[in-house]
Write a protein that holds these residues in place. Sequence first.
Motif, PDB file in Angstrom:
ATOM      1  N   GLU A 143      66.192  89.853  33.952  1.00 16.25           N
ATOM      2  CA  GLU A 143      66.672  88.556  33.490  1.00 16.25           C
ATOM      3  C   GLU A 143      67.922  88.236  34.296  1.00 16.25           C
ATOM      4  OE1 GLU A 143      67.325  88.917  29.323  1.00 16.25           O
ATOM      5  OE2 GLU A 143      65.217  89.347  28.866  1.00 16.25           O
ATOM      6  N   SER A 144      67.780  87.371  35.287  1.00 11.89           N
ATOM      7  CA  SER A 144      68.881  87.207  36.237  1.00 11.89           C
ATOM      8  C   SER A 144      68.756  85.906  37.015  1.00 11.89           C
ATOM      9  CB  SER A 144      68.877  88.373  37.223  1.00 11.89           C
ATOM     10  OG  SER A 144      67.659  88.365  37.977  1.00 11.89           O
ATOM     11  N   ALA A 145      69.803  85.616  37.762  1.00 13.62           N
ATOM     12  CA  ALA A 145      69.812  84.465  38.669  1.00 13.62           C
ATOM     13  C   ALA A 145      69.231  84.913  40.010  1.00 13.62           C
ATOM     14  CB  ALA A 145      71.229  83.935  38.836  1.00 13.62           C
ATOM     15  N   ALA A 146      67.951  85.243  39.991  1.00 14.58           N
ATOM     16  CA  ALA A 146      67.276  85.768  41.177  1.00 14.58           C
ATOM     17  C   ALA A 146      66.707  84.639  42.023  1.00 14.58           C
ATOM     18  CB  ALA A 146      66.156  86.717  40.769  1.00 14.58           C
ATOM     19  N   VAL A 147      66.559  84.915  43.315  1.00 18.96           N
ATOM     20  CA  VAL A 147      65.876  84.001  44.230  1.00 18.96           C
ATOM     21  C   VAL A 147      65.114  84.862  45.230  1.00 18.96           C
ATOM     22  CG1 VAL A 147      67.946  83.843  45.686  1.00 18.96           C
ATOM     23  CG2 VAL A 147      66.135  82.127  45.909  1.00 18.96           C
ATOM     24  N   ILE A 148      63.922  84.402  45.567  1.00 18.28           N
ATOM     25  CA  ILE A 148      63.064  85.144  46.498  1.00 18.28           C
ATOM     26  C   ILE A 148      62.857  84.284  47.735  1.00 18.28           C
ATOM     27  CG2 ILE A 148      60.799  86.215  46.829  1.00 18.28           C
ATOM     28  CD1 ILE A 148      60.683  86.497  43.731  1.00 18.28           C
ATOM     29  N   GLY A 149      63.074  84.866  48.904  1.00 15.02           N
ATOM     30  CA  GLY A 149      62.935  84.115  50.148  1.00 15.02           C
ATOM     31  C   GLY A 149      62.038  84.810  51.144  1.00 15.02           C
ATOM     32  N   ILE A 150      61.317  84.017  51.932  1.00 14.47           N
ATOM     33  CA  ILE A 150      60.465  84.545  53.000  1.00 14.47           C
ATOM     34  C   ILE A 150      60.616  83.657  54.227  1.00 14.47           C
ATOM     35  CG2 ILE A 150      58.084  84.983  53.763  1.00 14.47           C
ATOM     36  CD1 ILE A 150      57.330  85.521  50.879  1.00 14.47           C
ATOM     37  N   VAL A 151      60.757  84.276  55.384  1.00 11.04           N
ATOM     38  CA  VAL A 151      60.689  83.571  56.660  1.00 11.04           C
ATOM     39  C   VAL A 151      59.568  84.219  57.460  1.00 11.04           C
ATOM     40  CG1 VAL A 151      61.869  82.995  58.799  1.00 11.04           C
ATOM     41  CG2 VAL A 151      63.138  82.962  56.647  1.00 11.04           C
ATOM     42  N   ALA A 152      58.562  83.425  57.814  1.00  6.25           N
ATOM     43  CA  ALA A 152      57.403  83.967  58.530  1.00  6.25           C
ATOM     44  C   ALA A 152      56.603  82.817  59.132  1.00  6.25           C
ATOM     45  CB  ALA A 152      56.521  84.790  57.594  1.00  6.25           C
ATOM     46  N   ASP A 153      55.723  83.146  60.032  1.00  9.44           N
ATOM     47  CA  ASP A 153      54.812  82.150  60.607  1.00  9.44           C
ATOM     48  C   ASP A 153      53.521  82.169  59.794  1.00  9.44           C
ATOM     49  OD1 ASP A 153      53.475  80.338  62.126  1.00  9.44           O
ATOM     50  OD2 ASP A 153      53.325  81.593  63.924  1.00  9.44           O
ATOM     51  N   LEU A 154      53.612  81.631  58.558  1.00 13.03           N
ATOM     52  CA  LEU A 154      52.486  81.636  57.637  1.00 13.03           C
ATOM     53  C   LEU A 154      52.445  80.323  56.871  1.00 13.03           C
ATOM     54  CD1 LEU A 154      52.933  85.219  56.138  1.00 13.03           C
ATOM     55  CD2 LEU A 154      51.041  84.506  57.597  1.00 13.03           C
ATOM     56  N   ASP A 155      51.291  80.017  56.313  1.00 12.03           N
ATOM     57  CA  ASP A 155      51.173  78.860  55.445  1.00 12.03           C
ATOM     58  C   ASP A 155      52.108  79.040  54.252  1.00 12.03           C
ATOM     59  OD1 ASP A 155      49.583  77.821  52.782  1.00 12.03           O
ATOM     60  OD2 ASP A 155      49.418  76.418  54.458  1.00 12.03           O
ATOM     61  N   VAL A 156      52.969  78.061  54.006  1.00 10.77           N
ATOM     62  CA  VAL A 156      54.012  78.236  52.995  1.00 10.77           C
ATOM     63  C   VAL A 156      53.432  78.347  51.590  1.00 10.77           C
ATOM     64  CG1 VAL A 156      55.818  77.176  54.402  1.00 10.77           C
ATOM     65  CG2 VAL A 156      54.426  75.737  52.895  1.00 10.77           C
ATOM     66  N   LYS A 157      52.414  77.590  51.280  1.00  8.92           N
ATOM     67  CA  LYS A 157      51.822  77.642  49.939  1.00  8.92           C
ATOM     68  C   LYS A 157      51.160  78.999  49.708  1.00  8.92           C
ATOM     69  CE  LYS A 157      50.245  75.977  45.964  1.00  8.92           C
ATOM     70  NZ  LYS A 157      49.255  76.975  45.542  1.00  8.92           N
ATOM     71  N   ALA A 158      50.462  79.506  50.716  1.00  8.12           N
ATOM     72  CA  ALA A 158      49.819  80.806  50.577  1.00  8.12           C
ATOM     73  C   ALA A 158      50.854  81.903  50.350  1.00  8.12           C
ATOM     74  CB  ALA A 158      48.986  81.114  51.813  1.00  8.12           C
ATOM     75  N   ALA A 159      51.984  81.821  51.056  1.00 12.05           N
ATOM     76  CA  ALA A 159      53.041  82.809  50.885  1.00 12.05           C
ATOM     77  C   ALA A 159      53.639  82.718  49.487  1.00 12.05           C
ATOM     78  CB  ALA A 159      54.122  82.620  51.942  1.00 12.05           C
ATOM     79  N   ALA A 160      53.849  81.502  49.003  1.00  5.74           N
ATOM     80  CA  ALA A 160      54.405  81.316  47.660  1.00  5.74           C
ATOM     81  C   ALA A 160      53.453  81.843  46.594  1.00  5.74           C
ATOM     82  CB  ALA A 160      54.712  79.842  47.425  1.00  5.74           C
ATOM     83  N   ASP A 161      52.166  81.643  46.788  1.00  9.59           N
ATOM     84  CA  ASP A 161      51.177  82.166  45.835  1.00  9.59           C
ATOM     85  C   ASP A 161      51.239  83.686  45.760  1.00  9.59           C
ATOM     86  OD1 ASP A 161      50.189  79.700  45.065  1.00  9.59           O
ATOM     87  OD2 ASP A 161      48.588  79.674  46.574  1.00  9.59           O
ATOM     88  N   LEU A 162      51.441  84.337  46.909  1.00  5.86           N
ATOM     89  CA  LEU A 162      51.552  85.791  46.927  1.00  5.86           C
ATOM     90  C   LEU A 162      52.776  86.251  46.131  1.00  5.86           C
ATOM     91  CD1 LEU A 162      50.691  86.519  50.681  1.00  5.86           C
ATOM     92  CD2 LEU A 162      49.300  87.147  48.688  1.00  5.86           C
ATOM     93  N   VAL A 163      53.882  85.529  46.281  1.00 10.94           N
ATOM     94  CA  VAL A 163      55.093  85.873  45.538  1.00 10.94           C
ATOM     95  C   VAL A 163      54.844  85.745  44.034  1.00 10.94           C
ATOM     96  CG1 VAL A 163      57.472  85.217  45.041  1.00 10.94           C
ATOM     97  CG2 VAL A 163      56.663  85.267  47.406  1.00 10.94           C
ATOM     98  N   ALA A 164      54.248  84.619  43.635  1.00  6.33           N
ATOM     99  CA  ALA A 164      53.986  84.397  42.204  1.00  6.33           C
ATOM    100  C   ALA A 164      53.073  85.473  41.629  1.00  6.33           C
ATOM    101  CB  ALA A 164      53.364  83.010  42.007  1.00  6.33           C
ATOM    102  N   LEU A 165      52.132  85.943  42.437  1.00  7.65           N
ATOM    103  CA  LEU A 165      51.206  86.973  41.995  1.00  7.65           C
ATOM    104  C   LEU A 165      51.915  88.287  41.683  1.00  7.65           C
ATOM    105  CD1 LEU A 165      48.138  87.745  41.690  1.00  7.65           C
ATOM    106  CD2 LEU A 165      48.248  88.511  44.088  1.00  7.65           C
ATOM    107  N   GLU A 166      52.936  88.618  42.494  1.00  6.69           N
ATOM    108  CA  GLU A 166      53.556  89.947  42.399  1.00  6.69           C
ATOM    109  C   GLU A 166      54.864  89.983  41.616  1.00  6.69           C
ATOM    110  OE1 GLU A 166      51.834  92.322  43.202  1.00  6.69           O
ATOM    111  OE2 GLU A 166      50.399  91.560  44.663  1.00  6.69           O
ATOM    112  N   PHE A 167      55.458  88.829  41.328  1.00 10.88           N
ATOM    113  CA  PHE A 167      56.772  88.827  40.680  1.00 10.88           C
ATOM    114  C   PHE A 167      56.727  88.074  39.345  1.00 10.88           C
ATOM    115  CE2 PHE A 167      57.888  89.973  44.959  1.00 10.88           C
ATOM    116  CZ  PHE A 167      58.972  90.831  44.813  1.00 10.88           C
ATOM    117  N   GLY A 168      55.801  88.434  38.500  1.00 14.96           N
ATOM    118  CA  GLY A 168      55.647  87.751  37.220  1.00 14.96           C
ATOM    119  C   GLY A 168      56.559  88.241  36.114  1.00 14.96           C
TER     120      GLY A 168
END
Length: 869
Positions: free
Chosen positions: A640-665
């Motif tokens: 329970e925190s003021a967390a933020v998750i960031g990614i820099v990559a040559d990838l589709d941004v929506k696909a990358a965000a979906d991966l984050v949502a899948l693993e950080f629930g």
Amino acid sequence: MNLNSIHRTVLPNGLTVLVQEDRTAPVVAIVTYVKAGYFDETDDENGLAHALEHMFFKGTKQRGVGDIAKETKASGGYLNAHTIYDNTTYYTVLPSSGFAKGLEIQADAYANSVIDSLELSKEMEVIIQEAKRKSDSPSAVATETLYEMLHDAHRMRRWRIGREPGLRSFTRDKMHGFYRNFYRPGNTILTISGDVDPADALRRVTDLYGGLESAEPVRNPGPAEPEHKGFRYRELSGDIAQTQLVIGWRTPGTLDPDTAVLDVAASVLATGRASRLYRAVREKKLASSVSAYDYTPIEIGVFVVHAETEPENAAEAAAVIWDQLHQLRVGALEEDELTRVRRIFEARWVRRLETAEGRANYLAEWEALGGWRLGEEYFESFMSASADDVQRVTRKYLAEERAAALIYRPASSSVVAQDATDMRRLLAAAQSERLASIPPRKVSLPPETKPVEFEKEEAGVSVFRTVEGIPVLIRRKVGTPMASIGVFIVGGAVEEEENESGLTLLTARTMLKGTTTRTAAQIAEDAEMLGGTISASAGSDSFGWSFSVPKARLPEALELMGDVIQRPTIPDDSFETERTVALSNVAMLRDDMYRYPMRLAASVAFDGHPYGRSVMGTDESLRAISAEQAREWHKTKVLESAAVIGIVADLDVKAAADLVALEFGSLELEKGPKVGKPRWPKSVKIAAESRDKAQTAIALAFPAPARTDDSRFAAALIATVASGLGGRFFDELRDKQSLAYSVQAAVSEKRVAGMFLSYIATSPEKEGVARAGLLAEFEKLRDQTVTAEELSRAKEYVVGSHAISQETGGALLGEMLDAWMFGGGLGELLEHDTRVRAVTADQMRDVAQKYFDPKRRVEGIVRGVGRTV
């Protein structure tokens, strides 16, 4: 790196030119590689190649002292150099708009250094300060003493930058003779990488260098090292906090077919947290760090294992290291171990080629060995080395009777071994357990897919939110082969009570030591199979974890990070291991003549506030923290925190965000902690310690703007005017007064406060002169506006440095997360250059007058006793 983008030309006078075109960033790097270093010096010239490197920046007939650096800064770039056993390398990195000017400056310095006698005598005092600084570094003393022990005749045995009496004997004629002998086109490689047109670059090189006279350098090779066997041992003691343990062997040079295999052996031993020595030594609390490498300056090599340990653990650590080397010689090497080191090696290889500077140095180094394509051959040799190959080279080169061992321990500690015979007995006395294979992890069912909501796109960053409200920032960087990931949380040391300082960093690191689905070894192996290592960090205002992997492995990397951050078990035994390492790191901080004075200054500047405490903790606080406290901290400060998750990559941004949502629930968003503003002292405050060191190091500091204060841009420009090659402090205190090798100034921005730090390390008898010199420079900044030329140069440098930083995904990630957590929002990413260029000289003087009050300065001092080196 696209091999077809490399253009090689040899000018008629022998200069080898390599131009590599890369348009992914508006940056260019220029490297001048001269094939002359310590190995080319006779005994009475020991240190001359390094001294000449210093004089390279001291002017030409066209440019005075300091002008080379100042003109490079004015073009938006930076420059530096290094000397080593087989070469001296000069490099400059600039925005591509400054390429023509940067190349012209480098050509002038290379061909026309005046080596003025008066400047040489002053610079030798600076170099002697550098030698003293090096003698105060326990790891440097241990490593170079080991090199001396291993070699009876070869020049590798000498203290590489020279000793004080010899350095003082250098004359202008001796240095000029060395310069004119070795700085010849046929002995030089010029590499250019980045946003340039190859034809235009070659034309400019030809115009600037083509008329230089061709001549073959006269070389005076040193004696070859005779073959010899017999275990060697030496023990040193001094005013140091931890014991340095180094064991080494002589090995062949870079181009020997066995060198790549020896590098594989070193990686199996100590690269990564799943390596043999990390698990057998560091995880068993026998050392706070352990490393292994095969260093090969062209014709000769040295294989080194280096550990930093508590004095009472030195003998056992040495015995375990010794036994692990024995097991590598005679035992089985599993294919998974080789796959792991190949993955790490491959990722590191790619990371180096991510920047223009990395590519230009890579091309120069391999071209000097016989052709730039040799780099690819070495890469293939490393990747194809077999278990049998590794065992063969370890038996051949790392035999017990060919080793040398050195222990450099605190003077207050007991003698470890009386002589070589006694040390051999200690090494053979204990045998470590054979490391168990890391069992495969049971693959769990994938988590339930969770939706992610798109919020906005700003400054090239796409912002999403998980169901729990956690912001996910994705920035696409076209062309980068790596994916940079960061999970950071507002908090850190500001949330710690004084009696629990160090809790954040200790817990963040222990979270990597086991989850509900993985052991510590499985976490390490899984990360390294992806080509990287998860790094935990903590600061005054935030903490977090970062990971960089090839972009194709992003899904697995996110799954691993999600497991570590959300489901750590923080086992008691692992917590005790990390506590032991943390205590060792706190002890070793006192041996760091740069970081420790800075720590002392911060402790008095922010006395009574969390900013005044070390994020590492103290001996007392670390010993008092419990594993249960760490587990509770994870629940309340991470989940329970003021967390933020960031990614820099040559990838589709929506696909990358979906991966984050899948693993950080399991992360839920909360507001960040409030932080009270610290009170800066109203009078001079000094924290000082005395040590048996060759130098006295002073960190002198004033308050400065906080991260959210608009005047921080003016403060940053003041630091640029003051510091670095061509800066005021450098020109006055180093170039003119020869007080120090290292003179620096920088702004430290925190969430609700700031600190303007200056640093100088000098001979103890010059402490008063050095302090007066620093204060005089601060007084000038208060009393007078900077010149128009200084202001323009500083702006170009800050803007250019920012552009250069955009080359790497890691830098983009850090800037993006910082703007989100502590800045005015992502719009800052587009405003940087405009805000810098809008600063006026009057604003800079206003900032200096507001903050640089000598009656409110703080100082952190480590006072040495002085000695000849």
